[in-house]
Write a protein that holds these residues in place. Structure first.
Motif, short mmCIF file in Angstrom:
data_model
loop_
_atom_site.label_atom_id
_atom_site.label_comp_id
_atom_site.label_asym_id
_atom_site.label_seq_id
_atom_site.Cartn_x
_atom_site.Cartn_y
_atom_site.Cartn_z
N GLY A 1 13.03 -2.10 -23.22
CA GLY A 1 13.11 -1.40 -24.49
C GLY A 1 12.30 -0.12 -24.42
O GLY A 1 12.44 0.67 -23.48
N LYS A 2 11.41 0.08 -25.39
CA LYS A 2 10.55 1.26 -25.37
C LYS A 2 9.28 1.05 -24.55
O LYS A 2 8.52 1.99 -24.32
CB LYS A 2 10.16 1.66 -26.81
CG LYS A 2 11.28 2.33 -27.59
CD LYS A 2 10.74 2.93 -28.87
CE LYS A 2 11.81 3.76 -29.58
NZ LYS A 2 11.28 4.42 -30.79
N GLN A 3 9.06 -0.18 -24.11
CA GLN A 3 7.87 -0.48 -23.32
C GLN A 3 8.10 -0.06 -21.86
O GLN A 3 9.18 -0.29 -21.30
CB GLN A 3 7.54 -1.97 -23.39
CG GLN A 3 7.27 -2.47 -24.80
CD GLN A 3 6.10 -1.76 -25.44
OE1 GLN A 3 5.02 -1.65 -24.86
NE2 GLN A 3 6.31 -1.26 -26.65
N LEU A 4 7.08 0.52 -21.25
CA LEU A 4 7.19 1.07 -19.90
C LEU A 4 6.14 0.46 -18.98
O LEU A 4 5.04 0.10 -19.42
CB LEU A 4 7.01 2.59 -19.93
CG LEU A 4 7.94 3.37 -20.86
CD1 LEU A 4 7.55 4.84 -20.89
CD2 LEU A 4 9.40 3.22 -20.43
N LEU A 5 6.49 0.38 -17.71
CA LEU A 5 5.58 -0.10 -16.68
C LEU A 5 5.86 0.71 -15.42
O LEU A 5 7.02 0.88 -15.03
CB LEU A 5 5.80 -1.59 -16.42
CG LEU A 5 4.85 -2.29 -15.45
CD1 LEU A 5 3.44 -2.36 -16.04
CD2 LEU A 5 5.36 -3.70 -15.14
#
Length: 292
Positions: free
Chosen positions: A185-189
């Motif tokens: 989603g909008k979460q990044l790693l």
């Protein structure tokens, strides 16, 4: 550091020293800094051995001007962050001749430490170094962190091409790393691997209006807009099918108007504005009645 020259630090006063390249005064603001650039000549100076003796530096031509000036303080996530460093980087995916670029702003808060505000063509993001390595899948196509699974979006080689400000690690112009970007989603790693270490960072996407408001750059918000704020075209906003229907209606109306202009009342009824149809098509009637 590759490509650095040796120089002497003279007239040191506390956390100040003279630039080994141009002699201008350089002031170190952060105790953690291991690299800094001279504001006068843009040289990158290595502080990893301290500032009491010989300093190595690398000259930088063609400076890149950050959109958010160094020293600017902004409010993000309820905290005041100061821009203390800036990097311009280039990336290239395997098998692709084209390169792409992005910028990273190093932010500092006395209580929270450091974060990165990343400016890329596909939007802005705010990420922080993570403690504890995420679990990378055996095929490398996903990674898990704090109970969330992130899918790999990009894998590419990155190179640092320009730096400005202060950094808590030993920055090198021309430094190359292997990078992987994951998303949920909008979460990044993100994972960045150099010859000596692997570092991870995690965060989320933020829109350009938030960045403009945070750093009081509303008058320059058009310069900060990225694809996350791209305007929709008419076809995307209302759909292609309604547009086709509208065009058909226009063509039919034009056809009817043209027919009426050619109508001869001596041989036919010119009061009707529709064509007769046996198929019940739009504008006609299978019963022979007219649509007015």
């Amino acid at each position: 550091m590759t490509g650095l020259k040796d120089g002497s630090a003279k007239d040191e006063k506390g956390r100040q020293f003279n630039c080994p390249n141009c002699g201008a005064t350089v002031e170190v603001a952060l105790a953690q800094s291991k690299s800094i650039t001279c504001k006068s000549c843009n040289s990158l100076i290595d502080l990893s051995a301290g500032i009491g003796g010989e300093l190595r530096h690398a000259e930088q031509d063609e400076p890149v001007r950050p959109l958010i000036p160094l020293g600017t303080v902004g409010q993000l996530e309820g905290l005041a962050w100061q821009v203390v460093g800036f990097q311009h980087r280039m990336g290239q995916e395997p098998g692709d001749d084209e390169q792409f670029g992005w910028e990273e702003y190093l932010l500092y808060n006395a209580r929270r430490g450091f974060s990165f505000l990343v400016d890329a063509t596909d939007g802005w993001s705010l990420v922080k170094p993570v403690t504890g390595a995420p679990a990378l899948a055996s095929n490398g196509q996903s990674a898990s962190y704090q109970g969330t699974t992130f899918k790999q979006q990009y894998a590419y080689k990155a190179e640092t091409t320009y730096v400005a400000g202060e950094f808590y690690w030993q920055v090198q112009r021309g430094q190359k790393t292997d990078n992987r970007d994951f998303a949920s989603g909008k979460q990044l790693l993100s994972m960045e691997q150099s010859r000596n270490e692997i570092t991870w960072s995690a965060g989320a996407k933020i829109d350009s209006d938030t960045v403009a408001k945070a750093f009081r750059l509303e008058d320059q918000k058009d310069l900060l807009k990225r694809s996350d704020a791209a305007p929709f075209t008419a076809a995307r906003s209302i759909g292609i099918i309604p547009i086709i229907v509208i065009l058909i209606v226009i063509l039919i109306v034009l056809s009817l108007l043209s027919r009426c202009s050619r109508c001869d009342p001596r041989v036919e009824n010119c009061s009707s504005t529709t064509a007769r149809s046996s198929g019940g098509s739009w504008g006609g009637s299978s019963s022979g009645g007219g649509h007015k």
